[in-house]
Scaffold this motif. Structure first.
Motif, PDB file in Angstrom:
ATOM      1  N   ASP A  80     -10.813   3.810  -3.676  1.00  0.00           N
ATOM      2  CA  ASP A  80      -9.906   4.611  -4.409  1.00  0.00           C
ATOM      3  C   ASP A  80      -8.961   3.732  -5.061  1.00  0.00           C
ATOM      4  OD1 ASP A  80     -11.355   7.079  -3.965  1.00  0.00           O
ATOM      5  OD2 ASP A  80      -9.748   7.536  -2.138  1.00  0.00           O
ATOM      6  N   ILE A  81      -8.667   2.517  -4.364  1.00  0.00           N
ATOM      7  CA  ILE A  81      -7.654   1.629  -4.785  1.00  0.00           C
ATOM      8  C   ILE A  81      -8.246   1.138  -6.098  1.00  0.00           C
ATOM      9  CG2 ILE A  81      -6.579  -0.493  -4.270  1.00  0.00           C
ATOM     10  CD1 ILE A  81      -6.457   0.350  -1.479  1.00  0.00           C
ATOM     11  N   CYS A  82      -9.501   0.408  -6.194  1.00  0.00           N
ATOM     12  CA  CYS A  82      -9.974   0.084  -7.311  1.00  0.00           C
ATOM     13  C   CYS A  82     -10.070   0.878  -8.310  1.00  0.00           C
ATOM     14  CB  CYS A  82     -11.548  -0.631  -6.968  1.00  0.00           C
ATOM     15  SG  CYS A  82     -11.307  -1.892  -5.506  1.00  0.00           S
ATOM     16  N   TYR A 115       0.718  -1.018  -0.068  1.00  0.00           N
ATOM     17  CA  TYR A 115      -0.062   0.028  -0.116  1.00  0.00           C
ATOM     18  C   TYR A 115       0.824   1.206  -0.133  1.00  0.00           C
ATOM     19  CZ  TYR A 115      -4.348  -2.841   0.921  1.00  0.00           C
ATOM     20  OH  TYR A 115      -5.294  -3.652   0.639  1.00  0.00           O
ATOM     21  N   SER A 167      -4.346  10.090  -5.574  1.00  0.00           N
ATOM     22  CA  SER A 167      -5.731  10.140  -5.517  1.00  0.00           C
ATOM     23  C   SER A 167      -6.413   9.079  -4.342  1.00  0.00           C
ATOM     24  CB  SER A 167      -6.492   9.555  -6.760  1.00  0.00           C
ATOM     25  OG  SER A 167      -6.061   8.455  -7.288  1.00  0.00           O
ATOM     26  N   ILE A 168      -5.370   8.154  -4.000  1.00  0.00           N
ATOM     27  CA  ILE A 168      -6.000   7.197  -2.885  1.00  0.00           C
ATOM     28  C   ILE A 168      -6.041   7.674  -1.716  1.00  0.00           C
ATOM     29  CG2 ILE A 168      -5.465   4.894  -1.836  1.00  0.00           C
ATOM     30  CD1 ILE A 168      -4.308   4.119  -4.337  1.00  0.00           C
ATOM     31  N   ARG A 169      -7.055   8.058  -1.162  1.00  0.00           N
ATOM     32  CA  ARG A 169      -7.394   8.497   0.483  1.00  0.00           C
ATOM     33  C   ARG A 169      -7.111   7.412   1.251  1.00  0.00           C
ATOM     34  NH1 ARG A 169     -13.419  10.138  -0.598  1.00  0.00           N
ATOM     35  NH2 ARG A 169     -13.015   8.737  -2.158  1.00  0.00           N
ATOM     36  N   HIS A 170      -6.067   7.796   2.290  1.00  0.00           N
ATOM     37  CA  HIS A 170      -5.746   7.242   3.310  1.00  0.00           C
ATOM     38  C   HIS A 170      -4.861   7.925   4.226  1.00  0.00           C
ATOM     39  CE1 HIS A 170      -1.693   7.930   1.157  1.00  0.00           C
ATOM     40  NE2 HIS A 170      -1.230   7.433   2.203  1.00  0.00           N
ATOM     41  N   PHE A 222      -8.169   3.468  -8.999  1.00  0.00           N
ATOM     42  CA  PHE A 222      -7.044   3.622  -9.516  1.00  0.00           C
ATOM     43  C   PHE A 222      -6.615   2.390 -10.604  1.00  0.00           C
ATOM     44  CE2 PHE A 222      -2.433   2.667  -9.127  1.00  0.00           C
ATOM     45  CZ  PHE A 222      -1.874   3.735  -9.950  1.00  0.00           C
ATOM     46  N   PHE A 246      -7.715   3.074   4.908  1.00  0.00           N
ATOM     47  CA  PHE A 246      -7.639   3.329   3.180  1.00  0.00           C
ATOM     48  C   PHE A 246      -9.079   3.320   2.772  1.00  0.00           C
ATOM     49  CE2 PHE A 246      -3.295   2.468   3.490  1.00  0.00           C
ATOM     50  CZ  PHE A 246      -2.653   2.806   2.394  1.00  0.00           C
ATOM     51  N   CYS A 247      -9.145   3.947   1.687  1.00  0.00           N
ATOM     52  CA  CYS A 247     -10.474   3.924   0.949  1.00  0.00           C
ATOM     53  C   CYS A 247     -10.209   3.057  -0.042  1.00  0.00           C
ATOM     54  CB  CYS A 247     -10.757   5.421   0.317  1.00  0.00           C
ATOM     55  SG  CYS A 247     -12.065   5.376  -0.966  1.00  0.00           S
ATOM     56  N   SER A 263       0.110   3.841  -2.824  1.00  0.00           N
ATOM     57  CA  SER A 263      -0.298   5.153  -2.623  1.00  0.00           C
ATOM     58  C   SER A 263       0.643   6.274  -2.896  1.00  0.00           C
ATOM     59  CB  SER A 263      -0.516   5.463  -1.111  1.00  0.00           C
ATOM     60  OG  SER A 263       0.520   5.080  -0.230  1.00  0.00           O
TER      61      SER A 263
END
Length: 664
Positions: free
Chosen positions: A412-414, A336, A345-348, A416, A408-409, A340
Motif C-alpha cells: 500500500d505504501i508503494c 509512517y 488507503s495504507i493499511r496499518h 500510494f 503496515f502493508c 498514513s
C-alpha cells in the motif's frame, strides 16, 4: 545501561518574567526582555540569512546550532524562512535544514510553558511539540515539517562528543552557525577549542557564525580554528557580539554551488519499499524522479507481503547493529505516521508488538536487552500475565514489549507513492528491466526497453541489486521466505498485538480477507517460487512450540492453502549496504587505508540493498541516508554507523588484510 544511551532532561524553573532558568547553569534560556527579537538580531540578521537564502543557488540551506534549549532559535528561523518563501522567488533556497545539539533536553511540558511567551510563533511551536521526541535518547532525532520543506535534526548528547563523529560532504555541510548555549562563564565545558575546530571542519566555504557573546576566548577560539572573526554591536544592553566567516578557497564562488546538488534527475531502479521511499524523499528535496520497476506493479517482490512488522532489532549488548535499527525505528515512527495521515488507503495498525521469550535462548537474550536500560517507551520486559493482557490472548511466556510497534502493508505504501509521483510530474515505469548501466559524460545511461538518461542512479532492486557490472562485487545473497495466510477465527480475532517468537503472527488484516499472516521460513538453498506445504507446516509448528495448547494453534490444524513466497536480500554481517557504490577498478591499485570513507567511488551511483526481513523498519532511514548523499546534506547518522552500512566495507576489510579483493 550504556552511557551512550543516557540522556538527562533539563532542570529548570521559570522566573517572574516567565523566562526559563537552567538550574544547573544559573542562566536564562533567552532574554527577559524579548527573546525572539534577540534571536532575530543575533542569529538571523547576524548571519544575513534572508539575503543569503535569496542568493543561494542550491535547493537546501543548512543552519547548525549549539544548544537547542526551548527551540526558540529554530522557531524564529522557521518563521523567517516562511516569510522569505512567501515572496515566491524563482531562485534561491527552497528547503531549510536545521541541525541542533542539546545535552540536557527540555521536556515537552516545559517546552509548552516556555512557548507561551511567543504567541506569534504558536503555529510553529505546536508542530515542534507534536513532533518532539518522546524518547529522550542519545543520537539524532530527525523531524520533518511543512511537507519536507523544513527538516530538523536534533542531536541529543554532548556537542563535543557528537561533532567529531559527524561526516561531511565534500567541503562541508553547514552554511550558517548559531553559536548559542549558556554564557562561556556559566558553561565552560561547551566552549572548548575542539568545538570551534569541529565547526570549521563541518562548515562549507563562506559559512558564517554569529553568537551573542564577545568573550575573548570565543573570538580567539574561532580565529584559531580558521575563521575570520569580527565584532559588531550587540543586542539591547550588550555592547558587542561576535560574527565570523570561513574564508573560501580562491576558486570558490561567493555563494555555495555544488555540482552533485545541482544535478536534478535521479533514476531509481526497483519497485519495493526501499526504492519507493527513496523516490519519495528525493522528490521532496526537489529532484526529478524516474522510478523503474521490472514488475507489472510496485511491491511485487519482497515488499509484497500483506503485513510487515515494524519494530527495531536490538542486541543483548549495545552495538552498531542495534544503534542502526534503533535510529531506523526512531525515524520510521514519525515518517509512517505522517504518511498514513496523508494516505488513508495504507493499511496499518499501531498495535504494539510482543516478542515472546518462547525458548531458553530468547529468554536469556530478552533479559540481557532489558538490562541495558533502554527507555520503557521503546521496550520493556513484561510478565506472561501482562503480555496476555496486552495481546488479548493467553500467552505462556514473558515477553519484550514494544509499545510503538505496528504492522503496515508495504505494498500500500508503494502504491500510494507511485501514484503521488505520477500526479506530481515524475516518471514511474512498470515492466522496465534495466539491463545495463553506462556512464557517459556527467550522466548515466540506463539500457532497457529504451535507453534513459539520469544524472544520478540509485540501485534499490533487492536481490537483483548486484546484477550490474558496477555493483557485481556487492556480496548480496537471496534468502527465501514463505508466509502463510491463515483465516481469522473467533479466538484469533481477539489478538490485539503483533506476536513474534521464532516466527511471527499478525493481528487480523483490516481488509475483507479476514486473515492473519503467519511466518516466515528462512532458506538460502531453496530457489522455488512455489508455495510448499512443508513450509506452511513449519510456520504452524513454530507457533505451536511458542504457544502450546493455545486455541489459536488448535484452530489452525489444517495446512493453510494460501500464502506468499518472497526472496529477501541479505549480507553476511547483517547490515544492509546503503550509500555510494565503490569504484572497484580504482580500489585494486590502492594502498591500504584506515579510512573507509576515503575509498574511491563511482560518481553519481548509489545502492540500497540487504534490508532483509526488516525493510519496514530500516527503509526510511536508508532512503534518508542516500537522499542526504545525493543532495550533499548533513547525515542523520554518525560516521561509525555510516561505515557499518558502507557498500565498500567488505573490499576495504580485505584490502587492510592484504587478501584478494574479490571472490573469483
Amino acid at each position: 545501561m550504556s552511557s551512550s544511551h543516557q540522556i538527562s532532561s533539563a532542570n529548570l524553573h521559570f522566573n517572574a518574567h516567565g523566562t526559563p532558568i537552567a538550574d544547573d547553569f544559573d542562566d536564562v534560556y533567552f532574554s527577559n526582555d524579548d527573546g525572539q527579537a534577540e534571536s532575530q538580531y543575533v542569529f538571523i540578521a547576524g548571519n544575513k540569512l534572508t539575503k543569503r537564502w535569496r542568493a543561494n543557488s542550491c535547493y537546501s540551506f543548512t543552519v547548525a546550532e549549539t544548544g537547542f534549549g526551548t527551540g526558540l532559535n529554530f522557531l524564529a528561523c522557521w518563521q523567517a524562512f516562511d516569510d522569505y518563501l512567501s515572496q515566491n522567488l524563482a531562485t534561491g533556497s527552497k528547503q531549510l535544514h536545521f541541525i541542533s545539539f542539546e545535552k540536557f533536553p527540555i521536556t515537552t511540558n516545559d517546552l509548552q510553558d516556555a512557548h507561551q511567551r511567543f504567541a506569534n510563533l504558536s503555529h510553529y511551536a505546536s508542530q515542534l511539540r507534536n513532533a518532539y521526541p518522546q524518547q529522550l535518547s542519545a543520537g539524532c532525532h530527525r523531524m520533518s515539517f511543512a511537507g519536507g520543506r523544513v527538516v530538523l535534526d536534533l542531536w541529543l548528547g554532548d556537542v563535543n562528543d557528537i561533532m567529531p563523529t559527524l561526516s561531511h560532504h565534500n567541503q562541508g555541510n553547514v552554511d550558517a552557525w548559531f553559536l548559542d548555549g549558556f554564557a562561556p562563564s556559566k558553561n565552560p565545558q561547551m566552549w572548548q577549542q575542539s568545538l570551534f575546530d569541529q565547526m570549521f571542519r563541518l562548515s562549507r566555504p563562506h559559512a558564517t557564525v554569529a553568537t551573542f557573546t564577545a568573550a575573548g576566548l570565543v573570538r580567539r577560539g574561532l580565529a584559531e580554528a580558521g575563521f575570520e572573526v569580527s565584532k559588531q554591536a550587540g543586542y539591547g544592553n550588550k555592547r558587542d557580539m561576535t560574527i565570523a566567516t570561513k574564508t573560501a578557497l580562491p576558486q570558490s564562488t561567493q555563494y555555495r554551488t555544488d555540482s552533485s546538488t545541482e544535478a536534478s534527475s535521479v533514476a531509481i531502479i526497483g519497485g519495493g519499499i526501499a526504492a519507493c521511499l527513496t523516490a519519495w524523499q528525493l522528490a521532496q528535496r526537489g529532484k526529478q524522479i524516474t522510478l523503474l520497476c521490472a514488475d507489472e506493479q510496485l511491491a511485487a517482490a519482497a515488499s509484497g507481503n500483506r503485513q510487515g512488522a515494524l519494530y527495531p532489532l536490538l542486541t543483548p549488548k549495545p552495538s552498531e547493529l542495534s544503534q542502526f535499527y534503533w535510529q531506523g525505528f526512531r525515524q520510521a515512527l514519525p515518517f509512517y505516521r505522517q504518511l498514513s495521515e496523508l494516505a488513508p488507503s495504507i493499511r496499518h495498525q499501531w498495535c504494539g508488538l510482543l516478542h515472546l521469550s518462547s525458548n531458553e535462548a530468547l529468554a536469556k537474550k530478552h533479559q540481557e536487552i532489558a538490562s541495558i536500560g533502554y527507555p520503557t517507551t521503546l521496550v520493556e520486559l513484561v510478565s506472561a500475565q501482562q503480555a496476555s493482557a496486552l495481546s488479548g490472548v493467553t500467552l505462556p511466556h514473558e515477553a519484550l514489549y514494544y509499545p510503538d510497534g505496528a504492522w503496515f502493508c508495504p505494498g500500500d505504501i508503494c502504491q500510494f507513492i507511485g501514484q503521488w509521483l505520477t500526479e506530481h510530474g515524475h516518471d514511474v515505469r512498470l515492466n522496465f528491466t534495466v539491463k545495463a548501466l553506462t556512464q557517459a559524460d556527467d550522466n548515466w545511461q540506463l539500457t532497457g526497453p529504451e535507453t534513459l538518461s539520469a544524472a544520478q542512479v540509485v540501485v534499490a532492486a533487492g536481490i537483483h541489486s548486484g546484477q550490474f557490472e558496477q555493483t557485481r562485487h556487492l556480496p548480496i545473497s537471496a534468502v527465501r521466505g514463505q508466509v502463510s495466510h491463515v483465516p481469522a477465527t473467533e479466538a484469533s480475532q481477539q489478538l490485539k498485538t503483533v506476536l513474534c517468537h521464532t516466527g511471527y503472527l499478525t493481528p487480523m488484516t483490516t481488509d475483507d480477507s479476514a486473515s492473519h499472516c503467519l511466518g516466515a521460513t528462512f532458506s538460502r538453498e531453496d530457489k522455488s517460487e512455489d508455495l510448499h506445504d512443508d513450509d506452511h507446516q513449519t510456520n504452524l509448528q513454530r507457533l505451536a512450540q511458542a504457544m502450546p495448547d493455545s486455541e489459536l494453534v488448535n484452530d489452525w490444524q489444517t495446512t493453510p492453502t494460501e500464502g506468499r513466497v518472497g526472496f529477501r536480500a541479505v549480507l553476511r554481517d547483517h547490515f544492509p549496504v546503503v550509500g555510494p557504490v565503490p569504484a572497484w577498478q580504482q580500489i585494486e591499485g590502492m594502498a591500504q587505508t584506515s579510512v573507509l570513507a576515503s575509498m574511491p567511488l563511482q560518481q553519481g551511483l548509489f545502492v540500497i540493498s540487504g534490508l532483509g526481513a526488516r525493510g519496514i523498519c530500516s527503509a526510511p532511514l536508508a532512503a534518508a541516508v542516500v537522499t542526504d548523499y545525493i543532495c550533499g546534506e548533513a547525515q542523520c547518522l554518525p560516521q561509525p554507523i555510516l561505515d557499518a552500512i558502507n557498500p565498500a566495507r567488505f573490499v576495504w576489510r580485505r584490502l587492510k588484510k592484504n587478501k584478494p579483493l574479490f571472490d573469483q
